[in-house]
Design an enzyme around this catalytic site. Structure first.
Site, PDB file in Angstrom:
ATOM      1  N   GLY A  84       1.266  -0.781  -0.534  1.00  0.00           N
ATOM      2  CA  GLY A  84      -0.201   0.059  -0.028  1.00  0.00           C
ATOM      3  C   GLY A  84       0.377   0.996  -0.244  1.00  0.00           C
ATOM      4  O   GLY A  84       0.833   2.429  -0.765  1.00  0.00           O
ATOM      5  N   ASP A  85       1.284   1.510   0.810  1.00  0.00           N
ATOM      6  CA  ASP A  85       2.833   2.678   0.999  1.00  0.00           C
ATOM      7  C   ASP A  85       3.913   1.808   1.053  1.00  0.00           C
ATOM      8  O   ASP A  85       4.987   3.040   1.604  1.00  0.00           O
ATOM      9  CB  ASP A  85       1.974   3.598   2.661  1.00  0.00           C
ATOM     10  CG  ASP A  85       2.607   2.624   3.498  1.00  0.00           C
ATOM     11  OD1 ASP A  85       2.528   1.609   3.922  1.00  0.00           O
ATOM     12  OD2 ASP A  85       2.386   3.217   4.501  1.00  0.00           O
ATOM     13  N   GLU A  86       4.035   1.044   0.350  1.00  0.00           N
ATOM     14  CA  GLU A  86       5.735   0.866   0.996  1.00  0.00           C
ATOM     15  C   GLU A  86       5.877   0.343  -0.764  1.00  0.00           C
ATOM     16  O   GLU A  86       6.176   0.383  -1.667  1.00  0.00           O
ATOM     17  CB  GLU A  86       5.572  -1.114   0.956  1.00  0.00           C
ATOM     18  CG  GLU A  86       4.812  -1.104   2.732  1.00  0.00           C
ATOM     19  CD  GLU A  86       4.923  -2.519   3.012  1.00  0.00           C
ATOM     20  OE1 GLU A  86       5.239  -3.348   2.163  1.00  0.00           O
ATOM     21  OE2 GLU A  86       5.092  -2.927   4.605  1.00  0.00           O
TER      22      GLU A  86
END
Length: 491
Positions: free
Chosen positions: A415-417
């Site tokens: 997701g936010d990686e």
């Protein structure tokens, strides 16, 4: 029993020519015999079309003169009656081969300016008083017939337009043209030898004699008694007429030439038909054969490029093969890339990382991996919405791509990686880049009219120190990233 051999495209086209050309030639010969009247009618219609085209050429010339006159009449010099400045503008117009003389006249018909005379010299009255009165009465442009010019003293025609001041006609501006200009237009038509062409204004005697019909091709005789037909065409705009005189003997010669040309053409078509069919058939066959290579490329997953083949159906099939290849490539790209950022996805990143580690083993070179996690991203989604979060992720991806080297691979693995695969980069290089990325990613992001800040926790791992396999490197970098994140929270 051996299978029946198929006919080639060339052979089938040759049979098609033989099957169709012979009846067509026979029918054409029959039509030549029974179509004499239609041939004459077509020639007469063609001559009328010639007269019509000449009328259009005359109309274009008159329209050009009218347009030039209206532009001059609308100028500030004309409206103010500044004959000195107006004469300069008028001379520029004449220099462009529009008109032979330009005249400005007052309501009483007296000429105030004439480009044929220097300023200050006495000028006569307007040479066509009736036309001048019509301009002042109607306020519209008027095209004259031939009349004797007051300065030239010989036949001239003119287009007169009103000069308006506050909606009232104050002057008449006239652009005069000599008959020689229209003779030149006739010469430009290159009429066949023996034809006669003439232009008549709207007051000419020919108009009355043809009973005001717009077009026609009456028969008659010249003064020498030579039978002729006289096609003509009259302009509905200017009322001017173009008439042609075509000797009957010339018309008959054209009919004979036409029949001879048809017979010769039919013989040539019949003689060359087989050769043309053979050549066209070869072209079609080559276009079809050229599609074999692109068709095989689809199966291998190669990029397909089909050049123009010169055959519509083959080109359409070639483009269909190109589209099919593009669809397969697009499907492969979507399976290996993140749809939001366009970066490589987790699966592709792992595959590339494994390949890089194997290459590094053979070359005894280092390979490093960075794992990047955005701190505070959930807060962005909660406070500003998921659209803002998506915009932020796209901006982060862009900064990562700009910071990466040409050989590096940037991926979104969650997701936010994010992750980066650094080719030929040791631990120090990876650490330096991680520090620089932390600064780059922490700069504010303009999102939805506001500035948003997030921090980045970055972990790095280098082959062979951190692991001997791609899986070990990825795990080590991931663990290092979480240690950095925990340290920041503890701080």
């Amino acid at each position: 029993m051996s299978p029946k051999r198929s006919l080639s495209i060339r052979s089938q086209l040759a049979f098609l020519v033989l099957a169709s050309a012979a009846p067509a030639v026979f029918l054409g010969a029959l039509l030549l015999v029974i179509d004499q009247r239609n041939d004459r009618q077509r020639l007469e219609e063609g001559s009328i079309a010639t007269a019509r085209a000449m009328v259009h050429a005359i109309d274009r010339e008159l329209a050009s003169i009218t347009a030039a006159a209206e532009v001059l009449a609308a100028s500030d010099r004309a409206i103010a009656g500044d004959v000195g400045k107006l004469r300069e503008e008028a001379m520029h117009v004449i220099g462009r081969k529009i008109g032979a003389a330009i005249v400005l006249s007052g309501p009483d018909g007296r000429q105030l300016m004439n480009t044929l005379r220097p300023l200050g010299q006495p000028l006569p009255m307007h040479g066509n008083p009736a036309q001048l009165r019509e301009v002042f009465a109607t306020g519209r442009p008027v095209t004259s017939g031939l009349y004797r010019g007051g300065v030239l003293g010989r036949p001239v025609m003119s287009v007169d337009v009103p000069v308006l001041r506050d909606g009232k006609v104050v002057y008449d501006l006239s652009v005069g043209e000599l008959p020689g200009r229209f003779l030149a237009i006739l010469k430009e038509q290159h009429l066949p030898e023996g034809w006669i062409g003439a232009v008549f204004d709207r007051e000419g005697t020919i108009v009355a004699r043809i009973r005001q019909a717009a077009e026609g091709a009456p028969e008659g005789k010249t003064l020498e008694g030579i039978p002729v037909i006289s096609p003509y065409s009259r302009s509905p705009d200017s009322g001017w007429t173009v008439a042609l005189g075509i000797p009957e003997s010339a018309l008959a010669a054209q009919l004979t030439e036409r029949r001879t040309a048809v017979v010769v053409a039919a013989a040539i078509v019949l003689a060359l038909g087989l050769a043309l069919a053979w050549g066209i058939g070869g072209h079609i066959a080559n276009a079809i054969r050229a599609l074999e290579r692109p068709a095989s490329q689809i199966g291998r997953g190669d990029e397909i490029d089909v050049p123009p083949l010169g055959l519509l159906e083959a080109d359409e099939l070639g483009q269909a093969l190109v589209r099919a290849g593009q669809m397969i490539a697009l499907a492969q790209h979507r399976a290996q890339h993140d749809p939001l950022t366009g970066l490589a996805n987790r699966a592709l990143f792992r595959e590339l990382a494994a390949h890089s580690v194997e290459t590094a083993k053979r070359a005894a070179a280092p390979v490093s991996v960075l794992f990047i996690d955005l701190d505070g991203f959930k807060k962005v989604n909660d406070e500003h919405g998921h659209d803002a979060g998506d915009t932020l992720l796209v901006a982060v991806a862009q900064r990562l791509k700009e910071a990466a080297r040409g050989s590096d691979v940037v991926a979104r693995v969650g997701g936010d990686e994010f992750a980066m695969l650094l080719q030929d980069a040791d631990a120090d290089t990876a650490a330096t880049l991680a520090f620089r990325l932390a600064e780059i990613l922490s700069a504010p992001y303009p999102v939805a009219g506001r500035e948003i800040r997030v921090m980045a926790s970055i972990g790095s791992a280098t082959y062979p120190q951190s692991g001997a396999t791609a899986q070990a490197l990825l795990k080590s970098a991931d663990e290092e990233m979480y240690r950095v994140k925990a340290a920041r929270r503890g701080a």
